[in-house]
Each structure stands twice: as structure tokens, then as C-alpha cells.
Motif scaffolding. Sequence first.
Motif, PDB file in Angstrom:
ATOM      1  N   TYR A   1       0.894  -1.275  -0.070  1.00  0.00           N
ATOM      2  CA  TYR A   1      -0.072   0.089  -0.002  1.00  0.00           C
ATOM      3  C   TYR A   1       0.767   1.166  -0.202  1.00  0.00           C
ATOM      4  O   TYR A   1       0.514   2.306   0.309  1.00  0.00           O
ATOM      5  CB  TYR A   1      -0.840   0.065   1.345  1.00  0.00           C
ATOM      6  CG  TYR A   1      -1.762  -1.384   1.458  1.00  0.00           C
ATOM      7  CD1 TYR A   1      -2.724  -1.403   0.630  1.00  0.00           C
ATOM      8  CD2 TYR A   1      -1.235  -2.488   2.148  1.00  0.00           C
ATOM      9  CE1 TYR A   1      -3.768  -2.689   0.591  1.00  0.00           C
ATOM     10  CE2 TYR A   1      -2.030  -3.564   2.123  1.00  0.00           C
ATOM     11  CZ  TYR A   1      -3.355  -3.563   1.355  1.00  0.00           C
ATOM     12  OH  TYR A   1      -4.054  -4.700   1.406  1.00  0.00           O
ATOM     13  N   GLU A   2       1.859   1.279  -0.339  1.00  0.00           N
ATOM     14  CA  GLU A   2       2.967   2.331  -0.414  1.00  0.00           C
ATOM     15  C   GLU A   2       2.511   3.185  -1.709  1.00  0.00           C
ATOM     16  O   GLU A   2       2.407   2.658  -2.749  1.00  0.00           O
ATOM     17  CB  GLU A   2       4.275   2.033  -0.590  1.00  0.00           C
ATOM     18  CG  GLU A   2       4.941   1.416   0.876  1.00  0.00           C
ATOM     19  CD  GLU A   2       6.381   0.791   0.712  1.00  0.00           C
ATOM     20  OE1 GLU A   2       6.977   0.588  -0.342  1.00  0.00           O
ATOM     21  OE2 GLU A   2       6.755   0.464   1.874  1.00  0.00           O
ATOM     22  N   ASP A   3       2.515   4.322  -1.355  1.00  0.00           N
ATOM     23  CA  ASP A   3       2.315   5.290  -2.540  1.00  0.00           C
ATOM     24  C   ASP A   3       2.847   6.633  -2.175  1.00  0.00           C
ATOM     25  O   ASP A   3       2.841   7.212  -1.126  1.00  0.00           O
ATOM     26  CB  ASP A   3       0.942   5.555  -2.600  1.00  0.00           C
ATOM     27  CG  ASP A   3       0.408   6.300  -3.709  1.00  0.00           C
ATOM     28  OD1 ASP A   3       0.655   7.513  -3.960  1.00  0.00           O
ATOM     29  OD2 ASP A   3      -0.227   5.721  -4.863  1.00  0.00           O
ATOM     30  N   GLU A   4       3.690   7.440  -2.923  1.00  0.00           N
ATOM     31  CA  GLU A   4       4.360   8.769  -2.813  1.00  0.00           C
ATOM     32  C   GLU A   4       3.302   9.814  -2.353  1.00  0.00           C
ATOM     33  O   GLU A   4       3.693  10.813  -1.790  1.00  0.00           O
ATOM     34  CB  GLU A   4       5.052   9.175  -3.875  1.00  0.00           C
ATOM     35  CG  GLU A   4       4.244   9.339  -5.128  1.00  0.00           C
ATOM     36  CD  GLU A   4       4.987   9.723  -6.323  1.00  0.00           C
ATOM     37  OE1 GLU A   4       4.648  10.125  -7.265  1.00  0.00           O
ATOM     38  OE2 GLU A   4       6.346   9.561  -6.309  1.00  0.00           O
ATOM     39  N   GLN A   5       2.124   9.451  -2.737  1.00  0.00           N
ATOM     40  CA  GLN A   5       1.020  10.533  -2.276  1.00  0.00           C
ATOM     41  C   GLN A   5       0.518  10.115  -0.983  1.00  0.00           C
ATOM     42  O   GLN A   5      -0.539  10.877  -0.517  1.00  0.00           O
ATOM     43  CB  GLN A   5      -0.042  10.722  -3.279  1.00  0.00           C
ATOM     44  CG  GLN A   5       0.493  11.122  -4.609  1.00  0.00           C
ATOM     45  CD  GLN A   5      -0.664  11.189  -5.661  1.00  0.00           C
ATOM     46  OE1 GLN A   5      -1.696  10.316  -5.672  1.00  0.00           O
ATOM     47  NE2 GLN A   5      -0.412  11.979  -6.803  1.00  0.00           N
ATOM     48  N   VAL A   6       0.928   9.378  -0.201  1.00  0.00           N
ATOM     49  CA  VAL A   6       0.289   8.937   1.164  1.00  0.00           C
ATOM     50  C   VAL A   6       0.807   9.907   2.205  1.00  0.00           C
ATOM     51  O   VAL A   6       2.000  10.434   2.357  1.00  0.00           O
ATOM     52  CB  VAL A   6       0.481   7.426   1.499  1.00  0.00           C
ATOM     53  CG1 VAL A   6       0.442   7.259   2.872  1.00  0.00           C
ATOM     54  CG2 VAL A   6       0.048   6.352   0.728  1.00  0.00           C
TER      55      VAL A   6
END
Length: 213
Positions: free
Chosen positions: A20-25
Motif C-alpha cells: 500500500y505504499e504510495d508517494e502521495q500517502v
Amino acid sequence: MIVHILAGGPLDHHPDFSQYEDEQVVWAATDRGVYYLLKRGIVPAAAFGDYDSVTEEELEWMQWQKHDLHIMPKEKDETDLELALRWALEQRPNSIRIFGATGGRLDHAFANVQMLVRGMDQGIPITIIDHKNEISIQTPGIYIIESNELFPYISFLPMTEIVTGIALSGFKYPLENETIRWGSTLCVSNELVEEKGTFSFQSGILMVVRSRD
């Protein structure tokens, strides 16, 4: 932007966060979830709790890592997670994922699942995720659902007393214009037989649970 909230549920119920990694998290956390998150090297944008689930030494270390912990009184009308969810909704994200909300006390788990409805009015989808389940809710409409080998089993449960007009296509057990009520197990433990399927319904609120053994 996606908001992730880590609550204080048991560590062994956490999923593999790399999925669930995302740069927008943007991260938020509550109570012992703050400790877990800081131990992973992530400083949450917001932290809430009375922190009665951490030791004095752990709390002191947490305050050294993040000064604005928003220490709440033990006697209050909202749970720590509800406060965090309110903050998350105020950020107007595209979606919210909640971790650490299951695996402990059942009253907390049931309340946490019911809080999924909080995003409906604002059109912000909220999902509760643990090591074996993804839980979300839907309003009437037609939805495409994709195969996911991590969570092969799919169940549909009524959040309202009655859910009408349920249709399932691309599933092992298809349905057409069915009605389910509280207590029904008709739509428990289905599976996709194609890469994509569809589900639809006409009235009510439907909980969608994707699981694995």
C-alpha cells in the motif's frame, strides 16, 4: 492524496504495508499505532490518543520523535480512531485506508466497521485492512471488481436491514436480482472465476469483504 491511519490494534494483524505504499500517502495514527509507526521510521502528520496502551518510557520516546502528539483525555465522547478519521476527512483525500482497526476488542472492531459510512456523504471511500481482510462499503450502483490472489474470497453483507436487487456476474456463484437482509449468509464466501467481475444492487448499503484463509 491518500490518507493512511494506523490504529492501535495488534501488531500481528497488520498487513504487509509495502502493498500500500504510495508517494502521495499521508499518515495519521492513534494511540499505540503512533508507536508502531514511529518505530517504522514514519512520522505521522497527525497523532491522536490518550496513550494508555504505551509505557511511560515509550511515551517519552514518542514525544521526542514527535512533539505534537495531541494527548487526549481518557474520558471523551469519541474514540481515538474517530478523531483521526475526522481529521483525515477534513484533508479531502481521494481515499482513506485504516490499519490496526481489528484483532482486538470486538466492540471497537464493530464500531470501526460502522465508521466506514462516515465517508459516504463526502464521496471519500474508506477501507479497513488487516492481514487477512479488506473491508469497504458501497452505495447502490454498478461496480467492477478485479481478481486479487491475496484476497480471493469475496463476501457481500448488508449494512442496512435490507439490500435489494443484488446481481453478481463473473463469480463462481452468480446472482440476479436477489435481496438480502440482516442475518443472511447468501452472499458469504464467493470467488471470481474471471479476471474481472461486476456486482450491482438497487437499494441499501452493502459491505464488501475481501478475505483469505
